[in-house]
Structures are given as structure tokens and as C-alpha cells.
Write a protein that holds these residues in place. Sequence first.
Motif, PDB file in Angstrom:
ATOM      1  N   UNK A  92      -9.067  -1.584   2.539  1.00 35.56           N
ATOM      2  CA  UNK A  92      -7.618  -1.673   2.273  1.00 35.56           C
ATOM      3  C   UNK A  92      -7.314  -2.109   0.844  1.00 35.56           C
ATOM      4  N   UNK A  93      -8.281  -2.023  -0.054  1.00 35.42           N
ATOM      5  CA  UNK A  93      -8.027  -2.442  -1.430  1.00 35.42           C
ATOM      6  C   UNK A  93      -6.897  -1.634  -2.068  1.00 35.42           C
ATOM      7  N   UNK A  94      -6.724  -0.386  -1.606  1.00 30.19           N
ATOM      8  CA  UNK A  94      -5.684   0.467  -2.190  1.00 30.19           C
ATOM      9  C   UNK A  94      -4.271  -0.027  -1.857  1.00 30.19           C
ATOM     10  N   UNK A  95      -4.145  -0.939  -0.896  1.00 27.80           N
ATOM     11  CA  UNK A  95      -2.822  -1.468  -0.548  1.00 27.80           C
ATOM     12  C   UNK A  95      -2.328  -2.518  -1.548  1.00 27.80           C
ATOM     13  N   UNK A  96      -3.248  -2.993  -2.400  1.00 23.01           N
ATOM     14  CA  UNK A  96      -2.892  -3.966  -3.438  1.00 23.01           C
ATOM     15  C   UNK A  96      -2.179  -5.176  -2.840  1.00 23.01           C
ATOM     16  N   UNK A  97      -0.937  -5.470  -3.269  1.00 22.58           N
ATOM     17  CA  UNK A  97      -0.258  -6.689  -2.820  1.00 22.58           C
ATOM     18  C   UNK A  97       0.136  -6.636  -1.355  1.00 22.58           C
ATOM     19  N   UNK A  98       0.020  -5.461  -0.722  1.00 26.19           N
ATOM     20  CA  UNK A  98       0.380  -5.340   0.699  1.00 26.19           C
ATOM     21  C   UNK A  98      -0.861  -5.351   1.612  1.00 26.19           C
ATOM     22  N   UNK A  99      -1.988  -5.770   1.080  1.00 29.28           N
ATOM     23  CA  UNK A  99      -3.234  -5.759   1.864  1.00 29.28           C
ATOM     24  C   UNK A  99      -3.093  -6.504   3.185  1.00 29.28           C
ATOM     25  N   UNK A 100      -2.380  -7.623   3.162  1.00 25.41           N
ATOM     26  CA  UNK A 100      -2.262  -8.447   4.368  1.00 25.41           C
ATOM     27  C   UNK A 100      -1.462  -7.751   5.461  1.00 25.41           C
ATOM     28  N   UNK A 101      -0.719  -6.711   5.094  1.00 28.94           N
ATOM     29  CA  UNK A 101       0.112  -6.005   6.067  1.00 28.94           C
ATOM     30  C   UNK A 101      -0.489  -4.673   6.507  1.00 28.94           C
ATOM     31  N   UNK A 102      -1.638  -4.324   5.951  1.00 27.31           N
ATOM     32  CA  UNK A 102      -2.206  -2.991   6.177  1.00 27.31           C
ATOM     33  C   UNK A 102      -2.453  -2.699   7.650  1.00 27.31           C
ATOM     34  N   UNK A 103      -2.750  -3.740   8.438  1.00 26.41           N
ATOM     35  CA  UNK A 103      -3.063  -3.562   9.854  1.00 26.41           C
ATOM     36  C   UNK A 103      -1.898  -3.975  10.771  1.00 26.41           C
ATOM     37  N   UNK A 104      -0.728  -4.137  10.180  1.00 25.66           N
ATOM     38  CA  UNK A 104       0.469  -4.526  10.944  1.00 25.66           C
ATOM     39  C   UNK A 104       1.549  -3.470  10.707  1.00 25.66           C
ATOM     40  N   UNK A 105       1.540  -2.402  11.484  1.00 28.78           N
ATOM     41  CA  UNK A 105       2.433  -1.266  11.201  1.00 28.78           C
ATOM     42  C   UNK A 105       3.902  -1.631  11.049  1.00 28.78           C
ATOM     43  N   UNK A 106       4.463  -2.445  11.941  1.00 30.30           N
ATOM     44  CA  UNK A 106       5.888  -2.765  11.864  1.00 30.30           C
ATOM     45  C   UNK A 106       6.230  -3.495  10.570  1.00 30.30           C
TER      46      UNK A 106
END
Length: 553
Positions: A92-106
Amino acid sequence: MFDTREEVLSLTKRLVSMESIVNTAGEKVIARSLYELISSFDYFEKNPDQVMLEQTINDHRERYNVLCFVKGTKKKSDRTVILFGHMDTVGVDDFNQLKELAFLPNELMEAFGEQDLPSPAQEHLTSGEWLFGRGALDMKSGLASHLYLMRYYSMHPDQLEGNLVFVSECDEEDGSNGILSSLKTLKRWKKEQQFEYVAAINADFVSSLYEGDENRYVYKGTVGKLLPSFFITGHESHVGAAFDGLDPNFLAAELTRQIEYNPELSNEALGETTIPPVSLKQTDLKPSYTVQTALSAYVYYNFFIHSWSPKDVLEKLKEHATIAFGNALELYEQRYRLFCEISGHPYRELPWKTRVMTYEEMEHQLIALHGAPFINHMHEFKEELAVDPDLDTRMFAARVVEEAWKWMDDKSPAMILFYSSLYSPRIEMSGKTEDERVLLSALDEAVEKIQPHYKHPIVTKNFFPYISDMSFLAMSDDLEGIEAVQNNNPSWGEKHFVDYQDIRDLNVPVINIGPYGMDAHAKLERLEIKYSMEIVPNLTNEVILNILNQPNE
């Protein structure tokens, strides 16, 4: 049709929330969670021996597959369909600042709502008909579809003729240790339960093939994937006397120019054509900066096949490498002559000739030259090299070839061709067996029945175009083709091994009915809910029923 949308969507979100990046501890977490979920179904509480959490074998990491089976009671039959899919994801490195949300769809989609996304992702986000999140498309929604069907038939075995087997495997995104380990269990169940495996259905993602493509594809069989590699040696020189040597990087560059994007290396079969080879690595093997040209270079290419065997690919690439080597020497000579003319330096004839061989050919030469000392040395070298867990199979293979090259008496420039990674076998579904014909007919009937419930065309094609674990349930290659892989992979038996006989023993015709979406392996990974949560499970169910309703012979 089953009303599947909400349950499959809920299962998908539950699976996505379990972080399961390949080669991390998350693979263990999701496997245990999935095992506990399936074990909680009433059927498996009563039949606990029909669900299992099984650790992979011959794997340097601790991780697990989850397998279970349901026996139908409508009519006694040994006919069995395998439903399978992987539970690992890419990182999930490509999510950058949103990494913590990558596995939380909502939460992720809420955060995306505050950004200006590119089209069509923006339209998909605001429509409410698409689900974003790492692994949602690739391929936890497909796994959720299979889970829905397993749960349904565990509650209604009286509606099922024959049996359903479910396999959720780890490590699909890297080395396929999961599916390869599961083959042992599938073979054991075949014997213990008298299962007659007649079809396998994967649920990996599908996507559009070109801009504006509205089709939703179902695939029969799959592309094969090889990683042909070249260890390239030159003749070193000081950079101040460049024409005293032959830079292996120069040879590598001409080789890539000859091979990469070359349609002559696209393989057509059953009216479909593979993408031509693309370079995945090109480097020299100098450990640090010096003013000496490199001693060797290393390149490897992605290579897809439909009908060619690994042996065919070696033969074709040897021809193209020979062309590239000749072209490089010709260009080198032209430039050398021109330099001599403008500098006044005397011209000398080049001492080098085109020289291309496979690893197997080089190894035979070295065994003939050196016998047991060479064999023993290479065995010890591989054992020492294998101690390093961070050395992947591709670089391991390169180091083995580099070491073997040191034993060559003739060290004039050369290209050594070999395979340095896992071969994912091609599967060509042409209706050559009764099981294939039944599966193909069952699929056609299912598509015809389900199509009226969906606005976009559901189109069948002959080869799943991406790398997947489909490759390891059937075998289209003959023994000679597989031997070409084994004999030309320097890491075979030490860093890398596949028991292709396990695949041959099962040899189950396989198709892919998977979720539809876009940007798999990217930050905007997303799936269309209607097709993925409604059409996919119902289409899969129709195929299952069409297959299992076949009369016993």
C-alpha cells in the motif's frame, strides 16, 4: 437468481479490512480469521474435519491456506467442483498519506471524496456503485463470492448434486506457494473422499482491455508466464581505452531493442494473441563505481505464452539473441571504424564473434570439461547462496550463472539464456477432453441465462491475460516443455522447485469468473458492485449446477 448483493458486499468489506499484504504477518492473520469464520458455519461445526487451516510447505515463511468442502445430498455423486482464490494483496505504499485507510473502504472513499480524482474514478466514487480499497478488486470480492456459495450450499446440501471444494490460498502475488501447497491436500482428498474433480473456478479480477471497452470478460484457460533471462559477458577495458573492450551493457541494450515490444514474440492461439515481451530488469553486475567497464550484465523479460512451450521460447529467444549479438557487433565495428578515421588511430580487426547458448548447454560443456570438481563446487556454492533469505530467485539464478561462467575456458563475450523464476503454465482449453467440453458448455449456458439480468455484454475469451494461480490446476505442456524449465533454471532444486507432477495428477479444466473493476495494484483500485456482487456469484452458481447435473457414467 440469488439475492447476493448485500451479503457479498459485507463479506468483501470484512475481508478487505484484514490487512494481508503478501510476505507479511498479515497473511497468517487473514487465514486464521477466515478459518474461524468458516468453522462457525453450522455445517462445519457438525463436520469440523471438512475445514482446515494448513501451513504451506517448502516455504521460508510461515503462512497458511484455508480449505473446506461441502458434500451434496441431493444425489450421490463424486463429481466435484473446486472454487478457489487468493487472499493476499500487494502493498500500500502507493497510497502515501492515506496508507492507514487502504484497507477501510468506507473511510477511504470518504477521504477520496475530499480530493479531485481523475476521471472516471471521480464519477465512480460519486455514483455509489463502486467500492474502493486495497484488495477489494484483486481479489477479495471474488473470494467473498465463493464464500457466499459455500455458505449457501453448506446450509442447503440437499440442493447440490456432487461436491464443492473451496481453497483460499496465500502468496499468489509472489511465489504461488499457497496454491502449490494446496495441491497435496486436493490430491489427498481426491483419494480419501473419492472426489472426481471435473472443473475449477477462479474468481480473480477482470478489467476492460482497451479504452471504452464495456465488455465484462469470463476466461477459459489462462496465459502462461515465463521469465527468460540473460547473463551477458563482454571484454573489460579502461574507459579511456573504450575500444579495447566490449561493454556488456552495449550488448544488453541491443538485446532489449531486439526483444522488447517485438510482435514476432507474441504468441497467437485460438484467435487470441499475447502481449509481446517487456523488460523487467536491465543492469550490470558491478558492485560499485570504477573506471573499468562492467564484466557482465543481467537482463530479464516478462514473456507470455498461449501455445508455445518453454522449450519453444528458449529456441525463439536464442535466435533473437543471435540476431541482437550480430547487430551489436556490426554497429560496434561501424563506430570503431569511424572513430579510427577521425582520430587517426589504426584500425584492428575485432576478435569477437556472436556467441549465444542456453544455461543447459553451458552446464553440459562445463561438466564435460571439469567433471566432479565443477559439480561439487556448484552444489556447495548454491547451498551457501541459499542461506541468504533476502536473495530472490532471480538474483540467485544470476549469481549461479556468474559462478559457473568462471569455470569456462573460453571467456570471450557471450549471452547465456536461462529462466530465473517461477513458470506459470499456460492452460489451453480447446474442448479436447470430456470434462473440458462439459465445462465450456456449462459456461455458455450460464452466460446465456444470466446475461438478461445485466446491461453490459458478458463475453467469454480463451486466455485469462494476467498471471494467476489458475496456472497450477491443469497442464497443457508435455514433459519436454517442463524439462526445459527445470534444466535451464539455475536455482532449480535449491532456491526454487515446483512439483509439476502434482499439477499433472489433478489436471482440472479451469475458468475464471471474477469481479469487474479498474486500477488493480494501484491507489484507485475499485470494483463495480452490480457485476461483482450480483452477477459473479450467480453466474458461478449456474456453472456449478450445469456441471454437477451431468449424469454419472
